[in-house]
Design an enzyme around this catalytic site. Structure first.
Site, mmCIF file in Angstrom:
data_model
loop_
_atom_site.group_PDB
_atom_site.id
_atom_site.type_symbol
_atom_site.label_atom_id
_atom_site.label_comp_id
_atom_site.label_asym_id
_atom_site.label_seq_id
_atom_site.Cartn_x
_atom_site.Cartn_y
_atom_site.Cartn_z
ATOM 1 N N GLU A 179 0.834 -1.212 0.000
ATOM 2 C CA GLU A 179 0.000 0.000 0.000
ATOM 3 C C GLU A 179 0.864 1.256 0.000
ATOM 4 O O GLU A 179 0.713 2.146 0.850
ATOM 5 C CB GLU A 179 -0.951 0.004 1.202
ATOM 6 N N GLU A 377 -5.854 -8.011 -1.095
ATOM 7 C CA GLU A 377 -6.588 -7.739 0.154
ATOM 8 C C GLU A 377 -7.990 -7.279 -0.209
ATOM 9 O O GLU A 377 -8.163 -6.476 -1.138
ATOM 10 C CB GLU A 377 -5.943 -6.617 0.982
HETATM 11 P P1 P53 Z 1 -6.854 -2.269 9.337
HETATM 12 C C1 P53 Z 1 -5.480 2.083 5.814
HETATM 13 C C2 P53 Z 1 -6.550 2.084 4.928
HETATM 14 C C3 P53 Z 1 -6.848 0.925 4.225
HETATM 15 C C4 P53 Z 1 -6.118 -0.230 4.427
HETATM 16 O O1 P53 Z 1 -6.707 -2.398 7.761
HETATM 17 C C5 P53 Z 1 -5.054 -0.215 5.305
HETATM 18 C C6 P53 Z 1 -4.721 0.942 5.983
HETATM 19 C C7 P53 Z 1 -3.556 0.988 6.907
HETATM 20 O O2 P53 Z 1 -3.889 0.528 8.138
HETATM 21 O O3 P53 Z 1 -4.248 -1.273 5.520
HETATM 22 C C8 P53 Z 1 -4.347 -2.496 4.844
HETATM 23 O O4 P53 Z 1 -6.060 -3.387 9.926
HETATM 24 C C9 P53 Z 1 -3.060 -3.183 5.167
HETATM 25 C C10 P53 Z 1 -3.196 -4.279 6.179
HETATM 26 C C11 P53 Z 1 -4.335 -3.935 7.108
HETATM 27 C C12 P53 Z 1 -5.630 -3.959 6.307
HETATM 28 O O5 P53 Z 1 -5.549 -3.079 5.206
HETATM 29 O O6 P53 Z 1 -6.321 -0.959 9.652
HETATM 30 O O7 P53 Z 1 -2.322 -3.608 4.050
HETATM 31 O O8 P53 Z 1 -1.965 -4.436 6.816
HETATM 32 O O9 P53 Z 1 -4.453 -4.756 8.220
HETATM 33 C C13 P53 Z 1 -6.869 -3.614 7.101
HETATM 34 O O10 P53 Z 1 -8.314 -2.430 9.627
#
Ligand code: P53
Length: 479
Positions: A179, A377
């Protein structure tokens, strides 16, 4: 229910995690301290405190993750039971180079991933590996200022080369920086540290520093692509973009034009990594702002020769913007100007849920970047309730994933997109990256642990586990 769409043969059905969010074992096997090891837990609306070092008496959730370091065999067996063809994780940089600038890698760390990849191959599960997923060695931040310093480019490419030499027979799919475009939220110190290892002073120009660091990451990534191909031409190296499409609030032409600039700003990262060139508008933007991003002619040649092989992306939500009359230059600032979309619902953490936006995004990327794509993801963070008999009825997660998958299938079947894999977030419950919480859960597999790291670490199958098993067995026909 059968919707009639199927993913093609050989499609990489799997699930995703990242080392720092699952492994734990933060001091096992000679591992060094990463930037994730010094982050305390926050919660929705409460930012994570980022300490410069591990302080006594404080809670650091990434020290235990979900104890994958000691449970990975059991977990991979469960992934195999779901029918995974692929598993996305990252290599913790600090297991291989504990400080990041050593002359020789740490053999115990390398051996851990030998065993992990062998275990995956036992079940014909293809590893998909991110090299830098929010877990850079803390020493590189303290000694060099992270990606503010070209020295760290060399540290990264050396780490990447070590991994390619050791694992090229085991791992075909790689991504460089997770990201990488989260740092467009440069007013927030959290993504600047997670993406780039930047800790800035109030007097710094944070936006300019972000552009400079991102540039050095592009150079590092492009060199990495070339190193991979030289070591083994069969290796595929991708970028990893956090993709959330931005829509104009209305059909007012100024809203549409401003929205176009917002998309250009958030996704120029993908432009540079997929085409090897900066777009023209951004050079005009830097000139108007008086920014010096420090791009050399040698850098430009490296970028051109190191375009990625595929585009990996995450997809969670979409966003909306509108033009403001006091902003005729169309300057996009992610921290302001975010509007609510009246047509889509929101999660408990305020994320706008938009499955159709996934099909739109895949088509947008196809038209712009012309690369194979992988969804690395996609998922739904929610509070899960464990019933008396231990079951978790996560029908909200099943609905989220089914709705999104259907749109991805339409992009392939109806629009001809070259989508090669789907690895939802997350294969198993993990510690949240943005909040450090355990209770914001994403997994198909429930892990018995709370935000303080108390629990039995016992694994159990949620309803979504059985649902996903049936999805994979039917190549996506049975959603
Ligand atoms: P969490 C921000 C916005 C969208 C996705 O996110 C993001 C983030 C940064 O936190 O992160 C990605 O755990 C990332 C993963 C993360 C997942 O999305 O904040 O690549 O490491 O866990 C979900 O709810």
């Amino acid at each position: 229910m059968t919707k009639g769409y199927k993913m093609p043969k050989g499609f990489l059905w799997g699930g995703a995690v990242a080392a720092h969010q699952v492994e734990g074992g933060w001091q096992e096997g000679g591992k060094g301290v990463s930037i994730a090891d010094t982050m305390r837990a926050g919660e929705n609306g409460v930012p994570r405190v980022e300490d410069a070092e591990v302080l006594p008496g404080k809670v650091y959730p990434n020290h235990w993750g979900v104890e994958f370091y000691s449970h990975y065999k059991e977990d991979i067996k469960l992934f195999a039971e779901m029918g995974f063809k692929a598993f996305r994780t990252s290599i913790a940089w600090t297991r291989i180079y504990p400080n990041g600038d050593e002359a020789v890698p740490n053999e115990a760390g390398l051996a851990f991933y030998d065993d992990l990849f062998a275990e995956l191959h036992k079940y014909n599960i293809e590893p998909i590996v991110t090299l830098s997923h929010f877990e850079m060695p803390m020493h590189l931040v303290k000694a060099y200022g992270g990606f503010a310093n070209r020295k760290v480019v060399d540290c990264f490419t050396k780490f990447a080369e070590t991994c390619f030499r050791r694992y090229h027979d085991q791992v075909k799919y790689w991504m460089t920086f997770n990201e990488i475009n989260n740092q467009t939220s440069w007013r927030d110190p959290h993504p600047l540290l997670q993406n780039s290892g930047l800790i800035l002073k109030a007097s710094d120009n944070w936006e300019e520093k972000m552009f400079q660091a991102a540039h050095l990451e592009f150079v590092a990534s492009a060199q990495t692509v070339q190193i991979a191909h030289a070591i083994d031409p069969t290796l595929k190296v991708g970028d990893m973009i956090a993709f959330n499409p931005i829509y104009p609030l209305t059909a007012r032409p100024e809203d549409v034009l401003y929205c176009q600039r917002a998309m250009d700003y958030r996704y120029y990262f993908g432009d540079v990594m997929a085409t090897g060139e900066y777009p023209a508008w951004i050079k005009k933007y830097w000139a108007r702002k008086g920014y010096d991003v420090g791009i050399t002619a040698a850098d430009e040649a490296i970028l051109k020769a190191g375009a990625v092989d595929f585009v990996g992306f995450s997809y969670y939500n979409s966003a909306v913007v509108k033009y403001a009359d006091d902003n005729p230059d169309l300057d996009f600032d992610e921290a302001s100007n975010q509007e609510k979309n009246p047509y889509v619902p929101r999660s408990d953490w305020g994320w706008q849920i938009d499955p159709v936006g996934l099909r739109y995004s895949i088509n947008w990327m196809t038209a712009r970047w012309h690369k194979p794509m992988m969804i690395v993801e996609n998922g739904f963070g929610a509070f899960d309730k464990v019933e008396k008999d231990g079951s978790v009825h996560d029908d909200y997660r099943i609905k989220y994933l089914a709705d999104h998958l259907l749109q991805a299938e339409k992009a392939v079947a109806e629009d001809g997109a070259d989508l090669i894999g789907y690895c939802p977030w997350s294969a198993i419950d993990v510690v949240s990256a943005s909040t450090g919480e355990m209770k914001k859960r994403y997994g198909f597999i429930y892990v018995d642990a709370d935000d303080q790291g108390h629990g039995t670490w016992k694994r159990s199958r949620k309803d979504s586990f059985n649902w996903y098993k049936q999805v994979i067995a039917s190549d996506g026909a049975d959603l």
